[in-house]
Design an enzyme around this catalytic site. Structure first.
Site, PDB file in Angstrom:
ATOM      1  N   HIS A  22      39.855  46.161  35.950  1.00 23.39           N
ATOM      2  CA  HIS A  22      40.778  47.292  35.895  1.00 23.39           C
ATOM      3  C   HIS A  22      41.683  47.183  34.659  1.00 23.39           C
ATOM      4  O   HIS A  22      41.989  48.180  34.012  1.00 23.39           O
ATOM      5  CB  HIS A  22      41.671  47.310  37.152  1.00 23.39           C
ATOM      6  CG  HIS A  22      40.942  47.733  38.389  1.00 23.39           C
ATOM      7  ND1 HIS A  22      41.222  48.906  39.055  1.00 23.39           N
ATOM      8  CD2 HIS A  22      39.938  47.151  39.078  1.00 23.39           C
ATOM      9  CE1 HIS A  22      40.430  49.023  40.105  1.00 23.39           C
ATOM     10  NE2 HIS A  22      39.633  47.959  40.144  1.00 23.39           N
ATOM     11  N   ASP A 125      46.738  52.975  37.336  1.00 28.61           N
ATOM     12  CA  ASP A 125      45.463  52.601  37.931  1.00 28.61           C
ATOM     13  C   ASP A 125      45.278  53.325  39.264  1.00 28.61           C
ATOM     14  O   ASP A 125      46.250  53.605  39.976  1.00 28.61           O
ATOM     15  CB  ASP A 125      45.442  51.081  38.163  1.00 28.61           C
ATOM     16  CG  ASP A 125      44.047  50.598  38.492  1.00 28.61           C
ATOM     17  OD1 ASP A 125      43.358  50.159  37.570  1.00 28.61           O
ATOM     18  OD2 ASP A 125      43.632  50.694  39.675  1.00 28.61           O
TER      19      ASP A 125
END
Ligand code: UDP
Length: 497
Positions: A22, A125
Site C-alpha cells: 500500500h 489509502d
C-alpha cells in the site's frame, strides 16, 4: 506551513497505510503530485518513514514541494517494541494484531493534523474509511487510493451486490461473477472468507469497500491499455470519478538508474553478488520467485517449492522471508541453499529482494507471483509473463485478470483464499504442479512464446502511458487541474458566504 499561505498553491495531504504493497505506490503517487507542482505532505510514523525519507529528501533538494510529517506510533500502548510499525514486521498473529490496533489508534492524531494544515484535498489509502467523514468536516475532496486492479474492484462490487455464490452446494462449485464483460468463473473458496460468508472480518472490510463509493474519486495504479474494459466499467458502476495514473513506481523512478533496494540496504548488502550471478545467466533464463511482503508460508509448503523449483531444471531466484523457524526447518533451507549455490542453479535471497532491479535485468525471464498488484505491475513493466499463485485478499481476482483476460499468466492451481495472516499447515500446491507451471512458462513451447510476446506489448504500453501525452500522464495533469479549479471555486464561495 509557508506553502499553505499561498493562495494558488494546491496543498494535498497523503495518508499511506503501513504495509509495503500500500505504501510504496502511494508514496510514489505523492511524489508525482509534487513533480507536477502540488505541495505535498505525507503523514507517517518514525519507523515507516525510514523506508522512503531519503527519496523524499532527494526530491525536495531537486526543488519539488514535498515533505513528510511524523506522528508517534502508539507502541507502548499496544505492547510493541519500538520500530515495529508496519504489517511486514508481523512475524506472528499476536504481533500483527498489535500492529493493526496501533494503526487504528492513529486516526485521532491524523485528524488533528488535518485541522492544523487545512489541506485542499486528502489522498488516503482505501484502508482508512473514516477519512470520508474527516474530509466532509473540512469541506474538501477525499480521493481514495485503491491499491489494486480495476478488475478486482469491479469483482468485489458485483459479488458483494449479487452474492452469486450464496446457495451453491459446495465451496468448490464454480460460479460466474455477474456484471463483468468477460466470463469469469471462480469457486467460493477462492474469494476472501469475509465475503464468502459473514464473519467478524466482514464488519471491518465491507465499510472499506463501500467507503470508496463515498469519495470524490478513486486513484488507480493502473493504466488504460491494460484494463480499459474495467476502467470503463468502474466509471459506470461505482458512480464516482476515477483516474488511472499507473504504473506510478515506474513513473516516479523513471530517472533512477539504480532501482535497487533503496531503503532496505541493511537487509541486502549483497547486491553485487546477486548482479554477478544474474550476469552469468543467459537472457530470459531466470525465474524470479516472490510472494510479496506479507505472505507467510508453512515449512511443508517451502519444502514443496524447493523441490518443485529444483525439479523444473530452470534457474531461479527465490525470496524467502525470515521467520522464527525451529532449527530443523532452518536446516532444510540452509542445505537447499548450499546445494543450489554449488550447482549455480538457484539463488536464495533472505527476507527482502531488490525486486525492481531483478525484474528489469535481461537474464530474468518470468516471475512466480502471489498476484499482489504491485508485483504484477512491476513485472508487466519489465515485459515479463507470470506464474500466478494467489494467496489471499483480491489476489485470486488478479489471477483471473492475468490468466483469463490478459492471457499472460500460467495458473499454478491455487484453490483456497486464506486469511492474509494465517499460515496453512499443509502444502497448498504440490511440487509436481509447481514444476509443471515452471516448465510451461520458462520452456520453449508456443504457449510461453505467445505469453511472452503479449507481456512485452503491455510492457511497451506501460512505458508509453507515463510519457507526455500518454493516458496516465494526461490523467494526472487533468486531476491536478480539476483540484485546482475546485480550490478556486471554494475560495470564491467562502468569500461570498
Ligand atoms: N517488494 C520488494 N522486495 C521484496 C518483497 C516485496 O521490493 O522482497 C516490494 C515489491 O516490489 C512491491 C511490494 O513490495 O512493490 C509488494 O507489493 P505487492 O502488491 O506485490 O504485494 P503485498 O506485499 O502487498 O502482498
Amino acid at each position: 506551513m509557508e506553502s499553505q499561505q499561498s493562495h494558488n498553491q494546491l496543498n494535498v495531504i497523503f495518508v499511506p497505510y503501513p504495509s509495503p504493497g500500500h505504501m510504496i505506490p502511494m508514496i510514489d503517487t505523492a511524489r508525482l503530485f509534487a513533480k507536477h507542482g502540488v505541495s505535498v505532505i505525507i503523514i507517517t510514523t518514525h519507523a515507516n518513514v525510514s523506508s522512503f525519507q531519503k527519496t523524499i529528501d532527494t526530491d525536495f533538494s531537486l526543488g519539488y514541494p514535498i515533505k513528510t510529517h511524523l506522528i508517534q506510533f502508539p507502541s507502548a500502548q499496544v505492547g510493541l517494541p519500538d520500530g515495529v510499525e508496519n504489517l511486514k514486521d508481523g512475524t506472528s498473529n499476536e504481533i500483527l494484531d498489535k500492529i493493526t490496533r496501533g494503526i487504528r489508534m492513529l486516526q485521532d492524531p491524523i485528524e488533528v493534523l488535518f485541522q492544523e494544515f487545512q489541506p485542499d484535498c486528502i489522498v488516503t489509502d482505501m484502508m482508512y474509511p473514516w477519512t470520508v467523514e474527516a474530509a466532509a468536516k473540512l469541506g474538501i475532496p477525499r480521493i481514495h487510493f485503491y491499491s489494486s486492479s480495476y478488475f478486482s474492484n469491479c469483482a468485489f462490487h458485483f459479488i458483494m451486490k449479487y452474492r452469486p455464490h450464496d446457495g451453491l452446494v459446495s465451496d468448490t462449485q464454480k460460479f460466474t461473477i455477474p456484471g463483468l464483460p468477460h466470463t469469469i468463473e471462480m469457486t467460493p473458496l477462492q474469494i476472501p472468507d469475509w465475503l464468502r460468508e459473514k464473519n467478524p472480518a466482514t464488519a471491518y472490510f465491507e465499510p472499506i469497500y463501500k467507503s470508496g463509493e463515498k469519495s470524490y474519486g478513486t486513484l488507480y495504479n493502473s493504466f488504460h491499455d491494460l484494463e480499459s474494459d474495467y476502467e470503463k466499467l468502474s466509471k459506470t458502476t461505482m458512480g464516482i470519478k476515477s483516474w488511472s495514473v499507473g504504473p506510478v513506481s515506474a513513473w516516479a523512478n523513471k530517472d533512477d538508474q539504480k532501482k535497487g533496494n533503496k531503503d532496505h540496504l541493511e537487509e541486502l548488502g549483497e547486491e553485487a553478488e546477486l548482479l554477478n550471478w544474474l550476469k552469468s545467466k543467459e537472457n530470459e533464463s531466470v525465474l524470479y520467485v516472490s510472494f510479496g511482503s506479507l505472505t507467510r508460508l508453512s515449512h511443508t509448503q517451502l519444502v514443496e517449492i524447493a523441490h518443485g523449483l529444483e525439479n523444473s531444471g530452470h534457474n531461479f531466484i527465490w525470496v524467502v522471508r525470515k521467520n522464527d523457524r525451529d532449527e530443523g526447518e532452518n536446516r532444510f533451507l540452509q542445505d537447499f541453499e548450499q546445494r543450489m549455490k554449488e550447482s549455480k542453479m538457484g539463488y536464495i535471497i533472505w527476507n527482502w529482494a531488490p525486486q525492481l532491479l531483478i525484474l528489469d535485468h535481461p537474464s530474468t525471464g518470468g516471475i512466480v507471483t502471489h498476484c499482489g498488484w504491485n508485483s504484477i505491475l512491476e513485472s508487466l513493466n519489465a515485459g515479463l509473463p507470470m506464474i500466478a499463485w494467489p494467496m489471499f485478499a483480491e489476489q485470486f481476482f488478479n489471477e483471473k485478470l492475468l490468466v483469463d483476460v490478459l492471457k499472460i499468466g500460467v495458473p499454478v492451481g491455487a484453490k483456497e483464499n486464506k486469511s492474509w495472516n494465517s499460515i496453512c499447515v499443509e502444502a497448498m500446491v504440490r511440487r509436481e504442479e509447481i514444476a509443471k507451471a515452471v516448465e510451461i512458462l520458462m520452456g520453449s513451447g508456443q504457449e510461453s512464446k505467445e505469453m511472452r510476446m503479449r507481456a512485452k506489448k503491455f510492457g511497451d504500453a506501460a512505458k508509453r502511458t507515463i510519457e507526455e501525452g500518454g493516458h496516465s500522464y494526461k490523467n494526472l495533469i487533468q486531476l491536478v487541474d480539476e483540484l485546482k479549479s475546485l480550490k478556486k471555486s471554494k475560495a470564491f464561495i467562502d468569500k461570498t458566504d
